[in-house]
Design a protein around this motif. Structure first.
Motif, PDB file in Angstrom:
ATOM      1  N   HIS A 143       0.821  -1.219   0.000  1.00  9.90           N
ATOM      2  CA  HIS A 143       0.000   0.000   0.000  1.00  9.90           C
ATOM      3  C   HIS A 143       0.847   1.258   0.000  1.00  9.90           C
ATOM      4  O   HIS A 143       0.807   2.041   0.947  1.00  9.90           O
ATOM      5  CB  HIS A 143      -0.969   0.015   1.195  1.00  9.90           C
ATOM      6  CG  HIS A 143      -1.642  -1.304   1.429  1.00  9.90           C
ATOM      7  ND1 HIS A 143      -1.567  -1.988   2.599  1.00  9.90           N
ATOM      8  CD2 HIS A 143      -2.386  -2.072   0.601  1.00  9.90           C
ATOM      9  CE1 HIS A 143      -2.243  -3.126   2.502  1.00  9.90           C
ATOM     10  NE2 HIS A 143      -2.739  -3.208   1.296  1.00  9.90           N
ATOM     11  N   GLU A 194      -0.188  -2.015  -4.436  1.00 13.39           N
ATOM     12  CA  GLU A 194       0.354  -3.177  -3.736  1.00 13.39           C
ATOM     13  C   GLU A 194       0.547  -4.310  -4.735  1.00 13.39           C
ATOM     14  O   GLU A 194      -0.081  -4.338  -5.792  1.00 13.39           O
ATOM     15  CB  GLU A 194      -0.595  -3.620  -2.622  1.00 13.39           C
ATOM     16  CG  GLU A 194      -1.938  -4.099  -3.140  1.00 13.39           C
ATOM     17  CD  GLU A 194      -2.910  -4.417  -2.016  1.00 13.39           C
ATOM     18  OE1 GLU A 194      -2.459  -4.757  -0.917  1.00 13.39           O
ATOM     19  OE2 GLU A 194      -4.121  -4.329  -2.256  1.00 13.39           O
ATOM     20  N   ASP A 199      -4.161  -5.300   5.185  1.00 20.26           N
ATOM     21  CA  ASP A 199      -4.920  -6.268   4.406  1.00 20.26           C
ATOM     22  C   ASP A 199      -5.848  -7.081   5.294  1.00 20.26           C
ATOM     23  O   ASP A 199      -5.553  -7.340   6.451  1.00 20.26           O
ATOM     24  CB  ASP A 199      -3.963  -7.245   3.710  1.00 20.26           C
ATOM     25  CG  ASP A 199      -3.257  -6.603   2.545  1.00 20.26           C
ATOM     26  OD1 ASP A 199      -3.746  -5.573   2.050  1.00 20.26           O
ATOM     27  OD2 ASP A 199      -2.221  -7.140   2.129  1.00 20.26           O
ATOM     28  N   HIS A 220      -9.590  -4.277   2.812  1.00 22.99           N
ATOM     29  CA  HIS A 220      -8.680  -3.432   3.576  1.00 22.99           C
ATOM     30  C   HIS A 220      -9.332  -2.828   4.802  1.00 22.99           C
ATOM     31  O   HIS A 220     -10.538  -2.599   4.825  1.00 22.99           O
ATOM     32  CB  HIS A 220      -8.117  -2.325   2.673  1.00 22.99           C
ATOM     33  CG  HIS A 220      -7.237  -2.854   1.601  1.00 22.99           C
ATOM     34  ND1 HIS A 220      -7.698  -3.130   0.330  1.00 22.99           N
ATOM     35  CD2 HIS A 220      -5.934  -3.241   1.632  1.00 22.99           C
ATOM     36  CE1 HIS A 220      -6.700  -3.647  -0.387  1.00 22.99           C
ATOM     37  NE2 HIS A 220      -5.634  -3.730   0.371  1.00 22.99           N
ATOM     38  N   HIS A 278      -8.690  -9.495  -1.737  1.00 21.49           N
ATOM     39  CA  HIS A 278      -8.672  -9.183  -0.301  1.00 21.49           C
ATOM     40  C   HIS A 278      -9.206  -7.773  -0.060  1.00 21.49           C
ATOM     41  O   HIS A 278      -9.304  -6.963  -0.967  1.00 21.49           O
ATOM     42  CB  HIS A 278      -7.265  -9.374   0.288  1.00 21.49           C
ATOM     43  CG  HIS A 278      -6.258  -8.346  -0.135  1.00 21.49           C
ATOM     44  ND1 HIS A 278      -5.492  -8.476  -1.261  1.00 21.49           N
ATOM     45  CD2 HIS A 278      -5.890  -7.170   0.431  1.00 21.49           C
ATOM     46  CE1 HIS A 278      -4.678  -7.431  -1.362  1.00 21.49           C
ATOM     47  NE2 HIS A 278      -4.913  -6.615  -0.360  1.00 21.49           N
TER      48      HIS A 278
HETATM   49 ZN   LIG Z   1      -3.913  -4.867   0.302  1.00 18.91          ZN
END
Ligand SMILES: [Zn+2]
Ligand SMILES: [Zn+2]
Length: 163
Positions: free
Chosen positions: A60, A100, A120, A109, A107
């Motif tokens: 990130h 990222e 994550d 956040h 996924h």
């Molecule tokens: Zn992430």
């Protein structure tokens, strides 16, 4: 080829990024040249440098945090990498885009409202899009981008101490 990457590495500002090892499951770790080629991208020293840097930084990061080259150059490279599916881009409200290398797993956040820390969170239900709205209006849905907002443990603790 490796030497070029090594050279670039020293030009990368890593301030404020200390102590975090984000390299374990990085798909770009293996062979950046191969990674670029297999994703249909031309191999350039600048792209290799950016891939290499992404492997060293925590996940990130903003274009500024990638550093090494001019902001515009990094931005262009990130756009190419994103287009090829090598990086994921998220844009939490009030933040510049974050990139990222953890891609393809849908996924989610968690983001701290106060310090902006972003972590994550594994997909709640497995495969994309993971969440399905009751009414989709005929849309073919392939992704649900979820950002949970709140306060990280540090910010929550600081708040308790100084009311
Ligand atoms: Zn992430
Ligand atoms: Zn925080």
């Amino acid at each position: 080829m490796v030497r070029i990457v090594e050279l670039f590495k020293f030009a990368v500002p890593l301030s404020g990024m200390s102590g975090v090892d984000a390299t374990e499951t990085n798909p770009t770790e293996t062979n950046p040249t191969e990674t670029l080629r297999s994703h249909g991208l031309r191999v350039t020293a600048a792209r290799l440098a950016v891939l290499d840097t992404l492997g060293e930084l925590p996940p990130h990061v903003t274009v500024e945090q990638v550093g090494a080259l001019s902001t515009q150059a990094v931005y262009d490279i990130m756009r190419a990498l994103h287009g090829a599916g090598l990086v994921r881009r998220i844009e939490p409200a009030g933040s510049p885009a974050l990139f990222e290398t953890r891609v393809g797993d849908n996924h989610h956040h968690l983001r701290c409202r106060e310090c902006g820390r972003t972590v994550d969170l594994d997909c709640s239900l497995g495969a994309a899009p993971c969440l399905t709205p009751e009414v989709s209006g005929g849309f073919e849905i392939d992704e649900a981008e979820v950002i949970f907002w709140g306060r990280c443990p540090e910010c929550a603790a600081a708040r308790m101490e100084s009311p």
